[in-house]
Scaffold this active site. Sequence first.
Site, PDB file in Angstrom:
ATOM      1  N   ARG A   5     -54.093  68.769  40.981  1.00  0.00           N
ATOM      2  CA  ARG A   5     -52.628  68.930  40.963  1.00  0.00           C
ATOM      3  C   ARG A   5     -52.256  70.271  41.604  1.00  0.00           C
ATOM      4  NH1 ARG A   5     -50.138  67.665  35.215  1.00  0.00           N
ATOM      5  NH2 ARG A   5     -48.232  67.915  36.413  1.00  0.00           N
TER       6      ARG A   5
ATOM      7  N   ASP B 131     -45.134  73.221  38.163  1.00  0.00           N
ATOM      8  CA  ASP B 131     -45.238  73.751  39.541  1.00  0.00           C
ATOM      9  C   ASP B 131     -44.370  75.006  39.663  1.00  0.00           C
ATOM     10  OD1 ASP B 131     -43.095  71.028  40.254  1.00  0.00           O
ATOM     11  OD2 ASP B 131     -42.447  73.109  40.450  1.00  0.00           O
TER      12      ASP B 131
ATOM     13  N   SER C 263     -36.766  62.128  32.191  1.00  0.00           N
ATOM     14  CA  SER C 263     -36.476  60.880  31.465  1.00  0.00           C
ATOM     15  C   SER C 263     -36.070  61.165  30.024  1.00  0.00           C
ATOM     16  CB  SER C 263     -37.722  59.995  31.485  1.00  0.00           C
ATOM     17  OG  SER C 263     -38.815  60.711  30.914  1.00  0.00           O
TER      18      SER C 263
ATOM     19  N   HIS D 299     -43.570  73.861  29.473  1.00  0.00           N
ATOM     20  CA  HIS D 299     -44.883  73.202  29.360  1.00  0.00           C
ATOM     21  C   HIS D 299     -45.974  73.942  30.096  1.00  0.00           C
ATOM     22  CE1 HIS D 299     -42.624  69.218  28.368  1.00  0.00           C
ATOM     23  NE2 HIS D 299     -42.668  70.068  27.355  1.00  0.00           N
TER      24      HIS D 299
ATOM     25  N   ASN E 126     -41.496  71.424  34.239  1.00  0.00           N
ATOM     26  CA  ASN E 126     -42.471  71.328  35.335  1.00  0.00           C
ATOM     27  C   ASN E 126     -43.429  72.514  35.318  1.00  0.00           C
ATOM     28  OD1 ASN E 126     -41.007  69.081  36.023  1.00  0.00           O
ATOM     29  ND2 ASN E 126     -39.839  70.109  37.636  1.00  0.00           N
TER      30      ASN E 126
END
Length: 229
Positions: free
Chosen positions: A57, A90, A173, A105, A88
């Site tokens: 990732r 990233d 979501s 996270h 996210n």
Amino acid sequence: MKPKIVVFTGAGISAESGIKTFRDSDGLWEEYHIMEVATPQGWEKNRELVLDFYNKRRKQVLETKPNKGHLALVKLEKKYDVHIITQNIDDLHERAGSKKVLHLHGEIFKSRSTTNPSLIYPIKGAELNLGDKCERGSQLRPHIVWFGEQVPEMEKAYDIAAQADIFMVIGTSMVVYPAAGLIDYVKPNIPKYLIDPSDVKIGGVSNLTVIKEKAGVGLPMLLELLMNS
Ligand code: APR
């Protein structure tokens, strides 16, 4: 004092940069078992598999760049005090130029000691491997919040959300808690915007405007509205 905009983002804002979301069809979890790569149990069972999963990732994030959605949020900083709270891992918000980013996270370019969680290190390049150790000599792990682990930044996120004059939900979501519960801490009478190409259910929220678009379309539209209001 600039009005405060708080933006809650999920995997959807990085989708147009080429990073897979989690629950869309052909999403990230289609190829991997969450329990094996994103839980403490998975880490204890097979550390190499977990390290490989995040190395893959991380390599992918290194090949991507911020998209029009990330960049629109940076432009809002000219007129607003913008706080991003993201699920996210990233670094696309930071690379786009956003100044205030809180990762609920964790962050894919950071590692931490397995014996002392306050020892956090940058990961230079793409790989974190077995044998990479903290200053105390214990194995380093991804600085990611796995399923079943505490979300240490949650209290700080609640405080930020409670001060919002405008609140946005982009590309999530809203199914993973406690993160999804952030919206319950937002003042009921302020304007809220949801940008997502699919139908996201956010029950019992007042003053909500839904923009059923991808972030790369919906955010420039919202930027136009908010910069000229
Ligand atoms: N623009 C905006 N939203 C998009 C786009 C896009 N181009 N493409 C997809 N989406 C939306 C989807 O419709 C969906 O509502 O992004 C959302 C992605 O939802 P998830 O895949 O569930 O991702 P997310 O909500 O960020 O997951 C939350 O769950 O897997 C864990 O820890 C992981 O942080 C993650 C958390």
